[in-house]
Design an enzyme around this catalytic site. Sequence first.
Site, mmCIF file in Angstrom:
data_model
loop_
_atom_site.group_PDB
_atom_site.id
_atom_site.type_symbol
_atom_site.label_atom_id
_atom_site.label_comp_id
_atom_site.label_asym_id
_atom_site.label_seq_id
_atom_site.Cartn_x
_atom_site.Cartn_y
_atom_site.Cartn_z
ATOM 1 C CD GLU A 184 -0.384 5.154 -3.794
ATOM 2 O OE1 GLU A 184 -0.096 5.595 -2.880
ATOM 3 O OE2 GLU A 184 -1.258 4.460 -3.908
ATOM 4 C CG ASP A 232 -8.105 4.470 1.031
ATOM 5 O OD1 ASP A 232 -7.960 3.163 0.729
ATOM 6 O OD2 ASP A 232 -7.305 5.483 1.365
ATOM 7 C CG ASP A 242 -2.035 1.131 1.114
ATOM 8 O OD1 ASP A 242 -2.328 1.627 0.496
ATOM 9 O OD2 ASP A 242 -2.443 1.318 2.251
HETATM 10 C C1 GLC Z 1 -4.717 3.076 3.013
HETATM 11 C C2 GLC Z 1 -5.150 2.059 2.281
HETATM 12 C C3 GLC Z 1 -6.086 1.345 3.229
HETATM 13 C C4 GLC Z 1 -5.649 0.996 4.360
HETATM 14 C C5 GLC Z 1 -5.017 2.283 5.169
HETATM 15 C C6 GLC Z 1 -4.122 1.741 6.505
HETATM 16 O O1 GLC Z 1 -5.718 4.112 3.125
HETATM 17 O O2 GLC Z 1 -5.598 2.582 0.922
HETATM 18 O O3 GLC Z 1 -6.678 0.310 2.680
HETATM 19 O O4 GLC Z 1 -6.559 0.437 5.201
HETATM 20 O O5 GLC Z 1 -3.992 2.790 4.199
HETATM 21 O O6 GLC Z 1 -3.191 1.004 6.195
#
Ligand code: GLC
Length: 787
Positions: free
Chosen positions: A406, A477, A403
């Site tokens: 980007e 998200d 995650d």
């Molecule tokens: C980001 C991710 C989400 C995750 C969060 C905490 O917002 O997109 O899926 O739960 O980070 O790690």
Amino acid sequence: MFGKILEVKQEKNKVIFLFEQGTGIIEIINPWVVNVFSPLKTNEYKSKAIESLKGEECKINVETTGTHIQITTDKLKINVYENFIVDFYDEIGNILCEDYRGERKPFVRRGNGGKLEEEGHKVLENIKENKVQVIKKLMGDEKFYGLGDKTGNLNKRGYDYEMWNTDEPAPHVESHKSLYKSIPFFITLRDKSVFGIFFDNTYKSYFDMGKENNEYYYFAAEDGNLNYYFIYGDKMEQIISRYTDLTGKTPLPQMWTLGYQQSRWSYDTKDRVIGIAENFRKYDIPIDVIHLDIDYMDGYRVFTFDNNKFPGFKNIMDDLKGMGIKVVTIIDPGVKKDKGYFVYDKGLKNNYYVKDKDGIPYVNEVWPGDSVYPDFADKNVRDWWSENQRIMIEEGVSGIWNDMNEPASFKGPLPNDVVFNDEGIESDHREFHNLYGHLMSKATFKGIKKYTRKRPFVITRACYAGSQKYTTVWTGDNQSFWEHLRLSIPMLLNLGMSGMAFCGCDVGGFSFDCTSELLSRWVQVGCFSPLFRNHSAIHSRDQEPWAFDEETLNINRKYIKLRYKLLPYLYDLMHESECNGLPPMRALVIHYSNDKNVYNINDEFLFGKNILVAPVVEQGKTYRALYLPQGKWFDYWTKEKINGQQIIIKNAPIDVCPMYVKEGSIIPNYPDQRYVGEKVIDELTLDIYEGNGDYEHYEDDGESYNYKNGKYNLYRITQRVKEDISIKFEKIHIGYDSSYKYLKIIFNSSKVKLVTFNNDNVDFVENDNNIEFKINAVDGEIKITLI
Ligand code: GLC
């Protein structure tokens, strides 16, 4: 501007043009695929998306005329003019794609933009010139598909987008130019022709699909080379297939990754995770994966574990495995700046982090506070990251969720001049931003592969073209809005047409509070998306299948069980994807591209070629209109046979997702399982719908790479309707020790008089809309005589 053509040279498949200013190269990759290149930045192509370009020896002919050079392949004619203007024609000379001859001329925007801005509105820029720019003529009827995870409708005509991977917490709406992924590939459908363009440039790029003006569309980038592939084919399937020949296919995943997955930010203690697992058993809902979000770590330090919240992490993993549940943990790229923390120290010692312009590791903030960013452009760093996966695998983790890649940064964006080490050559953030998630997932994939020797399961938020070789994706998200349930369909369909066959979204929505009705409808879409994961944000209300009421629980159970029933079909689709690049979840336009009724369908899709899904995506609705394309279709629930090429109204109370199966379909089904691999499947069900049709079913061990050495089985099932119905079952490849002993045939017609298998009479049971019978899983012919 390139100016006049001074000289033309041919070197094998490359035709090189020396212009007054600069060089242009047309490379024939094969008769259908052509690369257009000019070294505006570097002489090398430097593609990170295409790892091995397999050109084909093919016949090409180069002819000079007064105004242009014509290059001919067996399938295309390419005319090149001064200023490196390139037009593409089909083999008989019909224009396919033409460079626009004029200057860009945006629609006039009247009035004072500043006034609009005063109130807080975003003012659209009028014209932005870019170093690299290709403008194509709009002939009028173009439809555009692909471009990755962009918001808006399925057909991208009239939109403009940017490729710049963006962590977007605000609700995703139609005006967003960019989200998490950059996949600079689109398919153009016009008249009776179809082609794709892959603009392999990783700098910030722009795609205007006829928004600026209805005379042209363009793609452009701030820097880098002019480098695009023109991909032609007779059918849309071929465009996707040829694009994925270039950038890679989605590899066959382990079967359990296709099971249901439950996530939450965060199941943050041992008891909570075990409790969740037990609830799935208590409520009789199948599940294969639970995700651990950032709170399992020690202070958000990647590759560490919080021993207070998860005492004996490995034992917990083992307990869950004992229940048939695997764990996927999140790993972000940001490494906490913290002397004494082994990951940080090692990276620092070895020079593994991206640097600011003064050569000092660049610091920004993410979850752990001040953090540094591994330089995934450098192979040594990727190897180190791959090695780190061992920590997770040894602790019993089964897959990794990447995650914030980007990369996300809480204190403003990374400056353009942050330095990356591109395999020994200094580069910058502008070139590597869009590649960051891609290279991180590549490193993760390689590490998991090395330490498990099984097919790796990686999920990423950010990626670039070609990431499908390494990772599955989710759409980031979203929010628990009906609008976002609707949006998820064109998003996933376009991701699929952009090579990302294995994709999904947060079922139920990430931020905001879900409702019982919304989850009930969302699970009806999730059931058909390859990645089927319910996930929600910290501080939002509970969103597990049982978190609402009895009815919602039952609906979740119904569709999650349906998913497990359809698993062999989905696994077949993933196998197909590895062969031809087609995604399991498909826009109707892929298979019905001559039917104008399907060009703009945003709320229906195909699940493979055989099943059409038309979910209800509006609050309060218990019926909907839907379009069935050509052919005859069976209502999955009532088995009613309906003619295609018409709009029908379907009653769809809250527990019904309208589904239609095409005549002639043969759909393999598994029996109920609580998780993949719970049972030895000794009986494969074939759910058969009357009509002529062929199907291939694939079987292997569901996890290893042995299938690459021939250890798999392939069965061909053929249905032919004459006076009687003949269904042939043939083993066409046998390499794996099959678990199938019997076939249970469900034949969807109640008007059956007689059934034989290899000429012996077979007893059958009559149900309301179908008959069923059991035979040995051996080669042979079933004959069905109708009343
Ligand atoms: C980001 C991710 C989400 C995750 C969060 C905490 O917002 O997109 O899926 O739960 O980070 O790690």
